[in-house]
Design an enzyme around this catalytic site. Structure first.
Site, PDB file in Angstrom:
ATOM      1  CG  ASP A 216      10.174  -1.467   1.872  1.00 41.56           C
ATOM      2  OD1 ASP A 216       8.956  -1.991   1.668  1.00 41.56           O
ATOM      3  OD2 ASP A 216      10.381  -0.324   2.007  1.00 41.56           O
ATOM      4  CD  GLU A 281       7.201  -3.144  -1.828  1.00 39.98           C
ATOM      5  OE1 GLU A 281       6.138  -2.653  -1.802  1.00 39.98           O
ATOM      6  OE2 GLU A 281       8.217  -2.745  -1.253  1.00 39.98           O
TER       7      GLU A 281
END
Length: 550
Positions: A216, A281
């Protein structure tokens, strides 16, 4: 007269890719919204297990699942309170181990989402960190004295709400940094103990057989050690953009040193057999996105290329973004593509129609590289209407009125025409979309002409024809105005032409050099009225074609 020719954009060629993450299809499961098995209205791990046979039928072989870890659920698992435990709302560790085993039995891989940039403020590390300036974990987070004016240490703003990213903690009189919610304090990756601890969390899941991680907000991991103020964003529009865009993230994110950290993360995965996968990401483009592959490809195998997700549904913009990306990749780096995710509007909504959603799916599954699908896109799920009192997204609550909330694309998966679309026997955490009676898996599965069965045929064709998964890619340049994207895929003696009409107006263009006649293999519409195209390709409005060149 229209002219067509092979484009000059070079092919980013990796000979004969055979690794599972190059030839596979990634399917993002937003865990809370996929399938509930307990009646509490929230999707869970056993719900994923329940639907493995469906995913196998569809042709999916890589599952990316959003965080199942112990969490207060302020940001729905991206605020982790314990990286080594499963949250009770998601299930148990035994449930997860069973999911891994059952997925592997079906030759499917499981990639876990993990957020190592920050923890929950309920994590024991942060609870100790804030207890005293002398605590063992104090330097595991980013603590600073007040600025000269007695306020926050600098001008950095939170991605959620756009206010100060610094929170004063009265107990110790210092501010801690949070790039997102105040309940998500950022870890201090300058401290080697943080890296050691997080890497051991990676190993815990890798030891259990996890096939990789999606990292993330990868670009946020490293901050400027001098904590300089970010410069203003000259292009900020307060009427339409979220408040956090008021500044450029020059010092608070995307620092040059982050690439070294990505390489170190990948080194942990290399300790294990099976070519474990790292997805990053990222929303960067061009050379900066390529940087995250790491020197000599030693970083993330798939730094998520989300440029098509950020474009309006406009053929020239989509075409240019795709070609610039492919043209920027060195020969030994593998492309990847994303058209929807849990943070951005669904492609069926963004493209404007169900017909264009099919065109988008054909684009995603025929471009050279690894595609990432978002749950429900195979059905043509759209953004749903969410009433103000039903909103759950903290982003929307902190920065309301700009259409930035993420709830509309996170509504429950539409499994059947029963109550709550077969997602739950209780009250769903988000309302089910109004169209679920007609647009659901069971109904569409029984309709040969449905979006679901079209997607399944497209996946089967991709697997049957190596040219569509690993072949060379070359743009077909045409002076058709506006709506058409066309490119060829070639592998050994096989050559396919993909032609996509992103408008409702019919279009034609000449067949490219070396393709004297083309036979339709698959159309996005119910049937193709001209199975063989001589000299030129004729596209109906909202039609995409895969043609075999002779």
């Amino acid at each position: 007269m229209n002219t067509g020719r092979q484009g000059s954009v070079p092919n980013t060629k990796l000979p004969n890719p055979t690794t599972w993450w190059q030839t596979g299809i990634i399917y993002e499961i937003y865990l809370r919204s996929f399938q509930d098995t307990t009646g509490n209205g929230i999707g869970d791990i056993n719900g994923v297990r329940k639907r493995l046979d469906y995913l196998k039928w569809l042709g999916i072989d890589i599952l990316w699942m959003t965080p199942p870890y112990k969490s207060p659920q302020v940001e729905f698992g991206y605020d982790t309170a314990d990286y080594l435990a499963i949250d009770p709302v998601s299930g148990t560790l035994a449930d997860f181990e069973a999911l891994l085993m059952e997925a592997h039995q079906r030759d499917m891989r499981v990639v876990l989402d993990i957020a190592p940039n920050h923890t929950s403020d309920q994590h024991e590390w942060f609870q100790d960190s804030r207890s005293s300036r002398d605590s063992r974990h104090r330097d595991w987070y980013i603590w600073k004295d007040a600025g000269p004016d007695g306020g926050p240490p600098n001008n950095w703003v939170s991605a959620f709400g756009g206010g100060s990213a610094w929170e004063l903690d009265p107990a110790t009189g210092q501010y801690y940094y949070h790039a997102f919610l105040k309940e998500q304090p950022d870890l201090n990756w300058q401290n080697p103990e943080v890296a050691k601890a997080i890497f051991n969390c990676f190993r815990f899941w890798l030891d259990k057989g996890v096939d990789g991680f999606r990292i993330d907000v990868m670009w946020h991991l490293v901050k400027d050690t001098r904590f300089r103020d970010n410069p203003p964003n000259p292009n900020f529009d307060p009427k339409t953009e979220p408040s956090n865009n008021v500044l450029q993230e020059v010092y608070s994110a995307d620092r040059p040193e982050v690439i070294d950290l990505v390489v170190r993360m990948r080194d942990v995965l290399k300790e294990y057999e099976g070519d474990r996968l790292m997805i990053g990401e990222l929303y960067q483009s061009g050379a900066r996105l390529v940087d995250f592959y790491g020197p000599d490809g030693r970083g993330a195998q798939l730094p998520h290329n989300q440029q098509l997700l950020l474009q309006p549904w406009d053929a020239p913009k989509i075409r240019d973004a795709a070609e610039k990306y492919l043209g920027s990749l060195p020969d030994d780096f593998w492309p990847n593509w994303v058209l929807s995710n849990h943070d951005k509007p669904r492609i069926a909504t963004r493209s404007g129609s169900q017909a264009q959603a099919r065109v988008a799916m054909m684009l995603l599954l025929t471009l050279r590289g690894t595609p990432t699908m978002y749950y429900g896109d195979e059905l043509g799920m759209e953004n749903a209407e969410i009433l103000p009192d039903e909103l759950r997204d903290p982003f929307e609550k902190l920065d309301p009125g700009k259409g930035q909330g993420r709830d509309p694309q996170r509504t429950p998966m539409q499994w059947n025409a029963d109550s709550n679309a077969g997602f739950t026997t209780g009250k769903p955490w988000l309302p089910v979309a109004d169209n679920s009676q007609q647009l659901n898996m069971e109904t569409l599965k029984n309709d040969p002409a449905s979006m679901l069965n079209f997607t399944k045929r497209l996946i089967e064709l991709r697997r049957k024809q190596p040219a569509l998964s690993m072949g060379d890619h070359r743009l077909v340049i045409t002076d058709v105005q506006g709506p058409v994207i066309a490119y060829s895929r070639e592998y050994e003696s096989e050559k396919f032409l993909i032609a996509l009409n992103l408008s409702s107006t019919p279009a034609t263009f000449p067949l490219p050099t070396g393709c004297n006649q083309a036979t339709v293999i698959l159309s996005t519409l119910e049937q193709d009225t001209s199975p063989t195209h001589d000299k030129q390709v004729s596209l109906r409005g909202n039609e995409g074609l895969i043609l075999k060149c002779d």
